[in-house]
Design an enzyme around this catalytic site. Structure first.
Site, PDB file in Angstrom:
ATOM      1  N   SER A  87      40.201  43.297  28.400  1.00 48.31           N
ATOM      2  CA  SER A  87      39.799  42.391  29.477  1.00 48.31           C
ATOM      3  C   SER A  87      38.323  42.491  29.844  1.00 48.31           C
ATOM      4  O   SER A  87      37.803  41.607  30.522  1.00 48.31           O
ATOM      5  CB  SER A  87      40.643  42.657  30.734  1.00 48.31           C
ATOM      6  OG  SER A  87      40.473  43.997  31.177  1.00 48.31           O
ATOM      7  N   ASP A 114      38.014  43.270  41.310  1.00 47.09           N
ATOM      8  CA  ASP A 114      39.346  43.730  41.683  1.00 47.09           C
ATOM      9  C   ASP A 114      39.415  45.242  41.491  1.00 47.09           C
ATOM     10  O   ASP A 114      38.386  45.908  41.488  1.00 47.09           O
ATOM     11  CB  ASP A 114      40.434  42.977  40.905  1.00 47.09           C
ATOM     12  CG  ASP A 114      40.259  43.091  39.389  1.00 47.09           C
ATOM     13  OD1 ASP A 114      39.603  44.067  38.938  1.00 47.09           O
ATOM     14  OD2 ASP A 114      40.762  42.227  38.656  1.00 47.09           O
ATOM     15  N   HIS A 153      37.982  45.576  37.441  1.00 48.10           N
ATOM     16  CA  HIS A 153      36.948  44.799  36.765  1.00 48.10           C
ATOM     17  C   HIS A 153      35.739  44.502  37.646  1.00 48.10           C
ATOM     18  O   HIS A 153      35.898  44.231  38.841  1.00 48.10           O
ATOM     19  CB  HIS A 153      37.538  43.464  36.284  1.00 48.10           C
ATOM     20  CG  HIS A 153      38.778  43.610  35.482  1.00 48.10           C
ATOM     21  ND1 HIS A 153      40.044  43.533  36.033  1.00 48.10           N
ATOM     22  CD2 HIS A 153      38.953  43.843  34.160  1.00 48.10           C
ATOM     23  CE1 HIS A 153      40.943  43.706  35.085  1.00 48.10           C
ATOM     24  NE2 HIS A 153      40.307  43.906  33.933  1.00 48.10           N
TER      25      HIS A 153
END
Length: 366
Positions: free
Chosen positions: A60, A342, A345
């Site tokens: 991610s 978050d 990230h």
């Protein structure tokens, strides 16, 4: 890494690693000490090597839209609120590392693999095979691990003739590995005593993957050192986002030490002694968090360890809704003043700060 997976904290003691880490705290060479920044370079800064394509593998931290919309938080509001104003599959409020590296190269961000048939005109920039939540081994998601991601590129070259060997010879590979293997290892019952040998196995597999990317034809490969996991909000929440977890970061330093050794060996055995370059995310994250982004001038992260978007109650997270569709999260007033988006990230502003800290290392790609 995917927040929704709720991977276990790295709450283990790594005192057994300390003898191996004597005098090695950065993992890979610091991005701030390179003399290459003294040179006059173009915006690509690659000293004669001008990649025309970028091929991306990993998780991610690099994914720009490969995860399935039905399961990934990255396709839900409020992800993407800064750029482009709606969710695009990026695990951030905006751009991520891939976007900034592509910009550095003078390229548009490469098309995500799963969208390749819908934007054929963008194939010329390369392709992004990264899937959030994945690792070098199978993790807690069903998306393709790194070996399968590399299979996708190999098929596009050998079977589908989407790319030629010449295309790959003028390309750069980006590989990210952000810790999902370790989260899955602990979640599946792996012991802290076995963690050092598992870290070695992860780095060995990563090295094999890097070599395979080169063997397929990609000329140069940039791989990220692991970021300080102990500084992620999912860890610092335990002390109200005040300080990083040193024990977790010690384990990360061991990973990065092994990675640097593996990359050095790959370069020694390569025709190009600088074919593999480590992008020091560990040092870059630490630098930005320590200075609160002051070196950026106009941007300052007042509370750098606190995320901009988080759940409003236990068990909820950024983007979560209750059974009636009501928001169970809160977003800060100014994402540009937050380093983390978050619990895992960075924000777009955070990634920009990391990119600026990495610039001198990027200029080593020659």
């Amino acid at each position: 890494m995917m927040e929704k997976q709720k991977l276990l904290f790295f709450s283990f003691s790594c005192f057994f690693l300390l003898p191996l880490l004597s005098g090695v705290q950065g993992g890979s060479s610091s991005s701030s000490t390179s003399s290459s920044s003294q040179h006059n370079t173009t915006h690509r800064g690659l000293y004669g090597f001008h990649p025309t394509k970028l091929f991306v593998f990993g998780d991610s931290y690099a994914d720009t839209g490969n995860n399935r919309k039905s399961i990934a938080d990255s396709w839900k509001v409020p992800y993407g609120i800064t750029f482009p104003g709606k969710p695009t599959g990026r695990f951030s409020d905006g751009r991520v590392l891939t976007d900034y590296l592509a910009r550095f190269l003078g390229l548009k961000s490469p098309i995500p693999y799963r969208w390749r048939k819908f934007a054929a005109n963008r194939l010329r920039n390369g392709m992004n095979f990264a899937y959030g939540g994945t690792g070098v081994f199978d993790t807690l998601v069903l998306d393709p691990n790194m070996t399968t991601q590399i299979d996708f590129l190999e098929k596009l070259v050998n079977n589908d003739s989407v790319y030629t060997k010449w295309d790959l010879q003028s390309s750069l590979g980006l590989v990210t590995l952000s810790g999902n293997d370790y989260g899955a290892f602990l979640a599946k019952g792996g012991s802290t005593q076995d963690l050092p040998s598992f870290i070695s196995a992860v780095v060995d597999q990563l090295a094999e993957n890097l070599k395979r990317i080169q063997d397929i034809g990609v000329r140069k490969v940039a791989v990220t050192a692991m970021q300080p996991l102990g500084c992620l909000p999912r860890s610092t929440v335990l002390n109200s986002f005040q300080e990083c977890n040193a024990t977790e970061n010690t384990a990360v330093t061991f990973h990065n030490l092994l990675l640097q050794q593996a990359a050095s060996k790959l370069n020694i055995n390569s025709k190009d002694s600088s074919a593999f370059v480590i992008l020091d995310l560990y040092g870059s994250f630490i630098s930005v968090l320590k200075t609160k982004g002051d070196f950026l001038g106009s941007v300052k992260f007042e509370t750098p360890l606190k995320p901009c978007c988080m759940g409003t109650s236990s068990g909820h997270y950024c983007g979560s809704l209750d059974e009636k569709g009501a928001k169970m999260y809160a977003v800060c007033n100014n994402p540009e003043a937050a380093f983390f988006w978050d619990m895992v990230h960075p924000t777009q502003a955070g990634w920009r700060a990391v990119y600026l800290a990495l610039k001198s290392a990027l200029q080593k790609i020659n």
